[in-house]
Motif scaffolding. Structure first.
Motif, PDB file in Angstrom:
ATOM      1  N   ALA A  97       0.809  -1.217   0.000  1.00 57.04           N
ATOM      2  CA  ALA A  97       0.000   0.000   0.000  1.00 57.04           C
ATOM      3  C   ALA A  97       0.842   1.268   0.000  1.00 57.04           C
ATOM      4  N   SER A  98       2.009   1.219   0.644  1.00 54.61           N
ATOM      5  CA  SER A  98       2.784   2.450   0.844  1.00 54.61           C
ATOM      6  C   SER A  98       3.160   3.162  -0.450  1.00 54.61           C
ATOM      7  N   PRO A  99       3.729   2.483  -1.444  1.00 56.99           N
ATOM      8  CA  PRO A  99       4.074   3.220  -2.666  1.00 56.99           C
ATOM      9  C   PRO A  99       2.902   3.451  -3.605  1.00 56.99           C
ATOM     10  N   LEU A 100       1.865   2.619  -3.505  1.00 58.58           N
ATOM     11  CA  LEU A 100       0.761   2.683  -4.465  1.00 58.58           C
ATOM     12  C   LEU A 100      -0.396   3.567  -4.028  1.00 58.58           C
ATOM     13  N   LEU A 101      -0.588   3.682  -2.715  1.00 58.19           N
ATOM     14  CA  LEU A 101      -1.756   4.403  -2.229  1.00 58.19           C
ATOM     15  C   LEU A 101      -1.348   5.260  -1.039  1.00 58.19           C
ATOM     16  N   ILE A 222      -2.214  -2.559 -22.289  1.00 54.93           N
ATOM     17  CA  ILE A 222      -2.217  -2.645 -20.820  1.00 54.93           C
ATOM     18  C   ILE A 222      -1.082  -3.522 -20.297  1.00 54.93           C
ATOM     19  N   PRO A 223      -0.955  -4.781 -20.748  1.00 52.95           N
ATOM     20  CA  PRO A 223       0.162  -5.583 -20.224  1.00 52.95           C
ATOM     21  C   PRO A 223       1.522  -5.009 -20.563  1.00 52.95           C
ATOM     22  N   VAL A 224       1.666  -4.409 -21.749  1.00 51.52           N
ATOM     23  CA  VAL A 224       2.948  -3.815 -22.117  1.00 51.52           C
ATOM     24  C   VAL A 224       3.263  -2.640 -21.192  1.00 51.52           C
ATOM     25  N   ALA A 225       2.262  -1.807 -20.922  1.00 51.63           N
ATOM     26  CA  ALA A 225       2.476  -0.664 -20.021  1.00 51.63           C
ATOM     27  C   ALA A 225       2.854  -1.139 -18.625  1.00 51.63           C
ATOM     28  N   ALA A 226       2.200  -2.205 -18.157  1.00 57.77           N
ATOM     29  CA  ALA A 226       2.506  -2.736 -16.829  1.00 57.77           C
ATOM     30  C   ALA A 226       3.928  -3.277 -16.766  1.00 57.77           C
ATOM     31  N   VAL A 227       4.327  -4.046 -17.787  1.00 60.01           N
ATOM     32  CA  VAL A 227       5.667  -4.629 -17.807  1.00 60.01           C
ATOM     33  C   VAL A 227       6.730  -3.544 -17.927  1.00 60.01           C
ATOM     34  N   ILE A 228       6.460  -2.528 -18.743  1.00 63.15           N
ATOM     35  CA  ILE A 228       7.403  -1.419 -18.881  1.00 63.15           C
ATOM     36  C   ILE A 228       7.524  -0.653 -17.563  1.00 63.15           C
ATOM     37  N   GLY A 229       6.405  -0.472 -16.893  1.00 59.98           N
ATOM     38  CA  GLY A 229       6.404   0.313 -15.662  1.00 59.98           C
ATOM     39  C   GLY A 229       7.156  -0.331 -14.527  1.00 59.98           C
ATOM     40  N   VAL A 230       7.094  -1.677 -14.425  1.00 62.47           N
ATOM     41  CA  VAL A 230       7.694  -2.364 -13.278  1.00 62.47           C
ATOM     42  C   VAL A 230       9.193  -2.109 -13.157  1.00 62.47           C
ATOM     43  N   PRO A 231      10.004  -2.266 -14.219  1.00 65.27           N
ATOM     44  CA  PRO A 231      11.440  -2.048 -14.035  1.00 65.27           C
ATOM     45  C   PRO A 231      11.873  -0.582 -14.104  1.00 65.27           C
ATOM     46  N   MET A 232      10.939   0.321 -14.377  1.00 65.75           N
ATOM     47  CA  MET A 232      11.308   1.729 -14.505  1.00 65.75           C
ATOM     48  C   MET A 232      11.333   2.402 -13.140  1.00 65.75           C
ATOM     49  N   TYR A 233      12.250   3.347 -12.966  1.00 64.64           N
ATOM     50  CA  TYR A 233      12.278   4.133 -11.737  1.00 64.64           C
ATOM     51  C   TYR A 233      11.527   5.429 -12.000  1.00 64.64           C
ATOM     52  N   ARG A 235       8.879   7.900 -10.233  1.00 66.66           N
ATOM     53  CA  ARG A 235       8.095   8.279  -9.069  1.00 66.66           C
ATOM     54  C   ARG A 235       6.712   8.708  -9.532  1.00 66.66           C
ATOM     55  N   ALA A 236       5.732   8.498  -8.662  1.00 67.65           N
ATOM     56  CA  ALA A 236       4.362   8.881  -9.016  1.00 67.65           C
ATOM     57  C   ALA A 236       4.277  10.371  -9.313  1.00 67.65           C
ATOM     58  N   GLY A 263       5.141   1.538 -12.326  1.00 70.96           N
ATOM     59  CA  GLY A 263       6.255   2.435 -12.045  1.00 70.96           C
ATOM     60  C   GLY A 263       6.371   2.807 -10.587  1.00 70.96           C
ATOM     61  N   ALA A 264       5.227   3.059  -9.926  1.00 64.98           N
ATOM     62  CA  ALA A 264       5.263   3.470  -8.522  1.00 64.98           C
ATOM     63  C   ALA A 264       5.447   2.288  -7.580  1.00 64.98           C
ATOM     64  N   GLY A 265       4.989   1.111  -8.001  1.00 64.28           N
ATOM     65  CA  GLY A 265       4.952  -0.023  -7.083  1.00 64.28           C
ATOM     66  C   GLY A 265       6.201  -0.855  -6.996  1.00 64.28           C
TER      67      GLY A 265
END
Length: 312
Positions: A97-101, A222-233, A235-236, A263-265
């Motif tokens: 929850a901390s980084p996402l919400l 959607i899945p491409v955006a999620a996969v791209i976001g995970v390894p990216m630094y 900040r929200a 990206g945030a999580g």
């Protein structure tokens, strides 16, 4: 002439969005600082330690949602929670929850996307934080936590001369202002970067290109955006103003939410820090959790948008 108009348009957008975000961020951070002053970390630890599973996960996610921290702050707090005996599943709910919400993300989303998308986002991330904490503890993943402890330190309230109630409130008010401006100094480069990138996209990137690559009709967006976001630094504070422009340019709201959550999580610095206290299997479970939340939220947002429940 068109190039000059594009520059003027981008410049105007940059100035407006930067001023809005700065004012909003300082105000939110001050309110969060007040919460931190009146609900200190030690009190949070005591509450979480005393709670049973399920209820404790709800409290863990709730307190996680009050912490406007990057991973560099979230991980030490996580270690502290585990060190004082907070059950692993409850601490994991806090971690998700901390980084996402947190208040910063919540109010930035509210200002840029509106009430309904923000409430849906909050409901999804909060629910996943609670449920994932319960499930991962039941699966026995607590055994993959490395032995890490923090040195005990005396909290600020246990030293010094007694003060009057008025003096205490003034001190807490001043501390909250200091917290707000300290956090602002840390985050302002990311706010400006996000506003600058957003302004560039707003002024120079054709809508047709964004729609073709990441529009609502692209099933892989959607899945491409999620996969791209995970390894990216990202900040929200950076990605949310960019996302507001991408939405206006035609990017599907599902892909945007997947990118924000990814990206945030689970940024690279956070995963690296987690590797110092979690074994690889648990780190992988964390990344999969964030990736799953990103895709789930993205698909749900796109469905709601297609049904007209969310206006984009």
């Amino acid at each position: 002439m068109t190039a000059i108009n594009d520059i003027v348009t981008a410049g105007q957008y940059f100035l407006v969005i930067t001023v809005e975000l700065v004012i909003l961020f300082i105000g939110i951070s001050f309110l969060v600082g007040l919460i931190r002053e009146y609900v200190p970390e030690e009190k949070i630890r005591n509450i979480l330690t005393s709670k049973h599973r399920g209820v404790g996960n709800i409290f863990g996610a709730f307190f996680g949602s009050l912490t406007p921290f990057c991973s560099c702050s979230t991980i030490p707090i996580l270690v502290g929670l585990l060190d004082v005996g907070v059950p692993f599943g409850i601490a994991y709910s806090f971690l998700i929850a901390s980084p996402l919400l947190n208040p910063v993300i919540f109010f930035l989303l509210l200002a840029l996307f509106g009430l309904v998308p923000t409430l849906i986002y909050a409901a999804i991330t909060f629910s996943i934080a609670v449920i994932s904490g319960i499930l991962i503890e039941r699966a026995g993943y607590a055994r993959y936590v490395k032995a890490v402890t923090l040195e005990k330190s005396c909290c600020c309230e246990c030293s010094g001369e007694p003060s009057s109630e008025t003096s205490v409130h003034k001190t807490r008010f001043a501390n909250s202002l200091t917290f707000a401006f300290t956090l602002f100094r840390q985050v302002v480069p990311y706010l400006i970067l996000g506003a600058a990138i957003g302004a560039f996209i707003y002024g120079f990137i054709p809508e047709e290109l964004i729609v073709a690559v990441a529009g609502p009709d692209n099933p892989l967006a959607i899945p491409v955006a999620a996969v791209i976001g995970v390894p990216m630094y990202i900040r929200a504070e950076t990605i949310i103003p960019i996302s507001a422009v991408l939405l206006e340019k035609g990017m599907g709201i599902g892909a945007i939410m997947a990118l924000i959550i990814g990206g945030a999580g689970a940024s690279i610095p956070e995963v690296t820090l987690l590797a110092s206290i979690f074994e690889r299997r648990l780190v992988a479970a964390f990344v999969v959790t964030v990736l799953g939340v990103a895709i789930l939220a993205g698909v749900l947002f796109q469905i709601l948008a297609s049904e007209g429940i969310i206006l984009t």
